[in-house]
Design an enzyme around this catalytic site. Structure first.
Site, PDB file in Angstrom:
ATOM      1  N   LYS A 100     -20.437  35.364  -4.689  1.00 19.81           N
ATOM      2  CA  LYS A 100     -19.105  34.807  -4.845  1.00 19.81           C
ATOM      3  C   LYS A 100     -19.294  33.457  -5.523  1.00 19.81           C
ATOM      4  CE  LYS A 100     -15.119  32.791  -2.758  1.00 19.81           C
ATOM      5  NZ  LYS A 100     -14.611  32.046  -1.597  1.00 19.81           N
TER       6      LYS A 100
ATOM      7  N   GLY B 263      -7.977  26.362   2.738  1.00 19.78           N
ATOM      8  CA  GLY B 263      -7.724  25.752   4.040  1.00 19.78           C
ATOM      9  C   GLY B 263      -6.335  25.179   4.209  1.00 19.78           C
TER      10      GLY B 263
ATOM     11  N   GLY C 225      -6.044  30.006   0.903  1.00 20.19           N
ATOM     12  CA  GLY C 225      -4.673  29.591   1.134  1.00 20.19           C
ATOM     13  C   GLY C 225      -3.938  30.391   2.190  1.00 20.19           C
TER      14      GLY C 225
END
Lengths: 265, 265, 265, 265
Positions: A106, A167, A194
């Site tokens: 990622k 966050g 989010g």
């Protein structure tokens, strides 16, 4: 659950590999390994992201994070959290490949620490280099459809747009852009960052995303296991709804029971 | 599902009676009895609303709607759809009590046929009279917290605020009012009308509603059974999330993986 | 202003009387008479609401509130703030008629002090009685189109739906309902309560409202006169935009400069 | 207008130059030169964007577009509409500099023709090169704060984030990002693209933007001059409101007239 097969939710397929759940979990923010274990189990996730530095000390330790994930049969997805340039991200990705024995990554290349939003230019450069180096690259990106297509064009295996800052719990700030992005690429789209609560995850799937990645929403909830179970249901709900063909939106009402005054069944 | 008990979703309790699901289904709009049967099963619902006139001909017929609901073990909730005055609604409620052998009634007193929104004044009058007559009254109302409290004060067993106009699929137009309404009454709150897709139902539960009532969203979806399953998951998701204590919303980002550069597990 | 006539904004006409501005001001929350005077002037308002009790002591005093409004040529609109029943509101309206020599009244019948939302049932009763008694009644109501039509039907000269709770600054929580309400009545619609900033007022006008009533948004702003001027522009902006026929919303982009590569002027 | 000075709206200053209005107009979509002239006048704009190819034939013609703008005292801002690569955009910018005798350029490097959103990577490259070549560069960008800072860092004189796709009329899809972007850069921020009506323009200014650029919203409105006047008021409204210090948002109501029952003025 009920008379309807869970299999209708389907598998997430990335780079030709079936991932057994459309919900991907981040490990950051968990209060303890035990709490994380409960959340992983309740979520039904099949892939979990881990930052390289988080496992330096504990890597390979029995009873550590990696051990836990292996016991749960969960695929590990290293990330490059904390990298601010393409060069750093490429280096960390290579270290992670060594440490974890996987070429999946990622890819995060952050632009600043207030928004933790990606830096478009560095991100594309890093993705390009890592793909060339044989990585299966899943980049964390903005909700910009043009940038997403660039990432797909350089060979990324999926794109992971932010719903809102990491966050923040603000959910999906711009559903319109997520829809445009979904149309712009052929690779899987994983809504990442989010998400605050279950309806956010359901909405992501209804917008056509193939999966959802979240961490804080679960790990920092008051009851992480309950929220993990909520997210599992939410992803299933959103995916089923996406496939079910929702009713159109109407300005005025439409009687569910027509007015003709006769039985219509 | 998973390691987390479904029982955490809990039962809906109205007038002291446990209803085995937080999802209530309307029957209007279903293409056929077979389609409705599939949707009922996939939804896991335990209570279904029926308009009196819809069952005139078919009432008691083997293989008819009532027969189906009985076979599925689903409680029948008669409604007063199509009534525009308190007098009409009271009359229809009494006929329904005779016809169906239940004193429960979903009270609808509609103000006009463009919005199908309730008429506040007639609604309170009808509720008052029906409660006095021994009915268990569940009124379809607006999202007005003051009106909801009036309805609770005259003895209604629950209140059922509209998210948006019936059949509009617009979801919850005013989440703030649903929150205010939730604070204003002690009886169960069932979000009724306007739900279009799964995330709407999840949101209703996250706002503190005790249940969701929907018809068109399922019966008129392209695949009603799939949407029914989606709604089942969505209600579970929203309820679990409500109880799980979501993270607060933040303007800026919060790294899920803190920057200290050391393992924190 | 500019080449376009301000007269295009038009006058607000209530009960056959031209009001010289579409912006109505409340006086509550003003730090001082001087601050209020500046705000009144900057807003260009032609009608101001006053609570009966606010002027007991000062009524008729040179240099007091009434004196100020008279000097500024502003019409006074008494309200029944603080009344919780029809009976109270009718009584206060009659006292105000005596005290101020006007049969116009902004009718408020509040349901509770947390939301300050109107009580539908008491409101209709009070409106009915005051109309019969010869008052020109402007009721503060919810955004419920059915209730608004009831108020118009009993003879109210305008309806004043809340955008959101008084003083909340949340703006217009449910634009869809304001549109439905606008279609439901023929009398003027004045958006009243909840406005926080200029774009809220512009939106109200774009939704088809004939005017805007606000107090806290101006009186409690850090610079009341600047916010009053902002609101004056906002109401003009929204009204002009409403009449100008806005472009439709489109999912995809539409090049403002067509691609044909030739001058099109 | 009123007792409050229009000068409070202030001037837009870009690259040290005062622009006499915070509203910038695009010319695309205008039905005729006469219609454009009316819109320019009603808007009070002081700067208008023009695509190079639009003026090939008409450039320098008496009674043409350039002549009109000069007569109105409006500064011309050439754009690079229709360019899909940095190379194209740089070339067009240089041609425009020759043709119009200005080194100011609105830089557009489009990613695709469905969204007309900018291509982040090409945009930064083009901006960098044009700044080095002495241009005053105003790039049309996404609402990404990190990308905006990159553009400011390479020396752009302002940044022009899209509210939503060009010509879509969807307004500002992501106000949160516009706020984050506003914090991320020190150069002027001009909201560009997506504005549909007056309240959108007011909101842009309330979010802290220094100006608004729009074309279709005015040129394609049913009454362009009326919409231009609306936008002029809206920009003034939003700017004044931004400076006035709006009231905070509150969950519950706050009585504008306190309950103490005594005059508080």
């Amino acid at each position: 659950m009920g008379g309807y097969p869970d299999s209708a939710v389907g598998d997430l397929v990335i780079a030709g590999e079936k991932i057994g759940s459309r919900l991907i979990l981040g490990t950051g923010g968990a209060a303890s390994l035990a709490a994380l274990d409960e959340a992983v189990t309740a979520s039904g996730t099949a892939m979990v992201t881990v930052a390289l530095r988080r496992v330096d000390a504990a890597a390979g330790q029995p009873g550590g994070l990696l051990d836990l994930l292996e016991r749960r049969g969960v695929k590990l997805l290293p990330n490059t959290a904390g990298c601010y340039t393409a060069r750093e991200a490429v280096t960390v990705a290579r270290l992670a490949r060594e440490a974890f024995g996987t070429s999946w990554v990622k890819l995060e290349v952050i632009g600043d620490d207030r928004t933790l939003l990606p830096d478009a230019v560095e991100l594309v450069a890093a993705a390009d280099e890592l793909v060339a180096d044989g990585f299966t690259v899943l980049p964390y990106t903005t909700d910009d459809p043009v940038l997403a297509r660039r990432l797909a064009d350089v060979g990324c295996a999926a794109v992971m747009p932010a719903g809102s800052p990491i966050g923040s719990g603000l959910g999906i700030n711009n559903p319109h852009h997520v829809r445009l992005l979904r149309q712009a690429v052929d690779v899987p789209v994983i809504l990442d960052a989010g998400i605050g609560t279950a309806s956010d995850a359901a909405l992501a799937m209804e917008l056509g995303c193939d999966g959802v990645l979240l961490a804080s929403a679960v790990t920092r909830a008051q009851d992480p296991a309950a929220m993990a179970a909520a997210m599992r249901h939410a992803v299933a709900a959103g995916r089923l709804a996406y496939g079910a063909g929702r009713i159109p939106r109407r300005f005025h009402a439409l009687a569910s029971t027509p007015d003709e005054g006769r039985p219509d069944l």
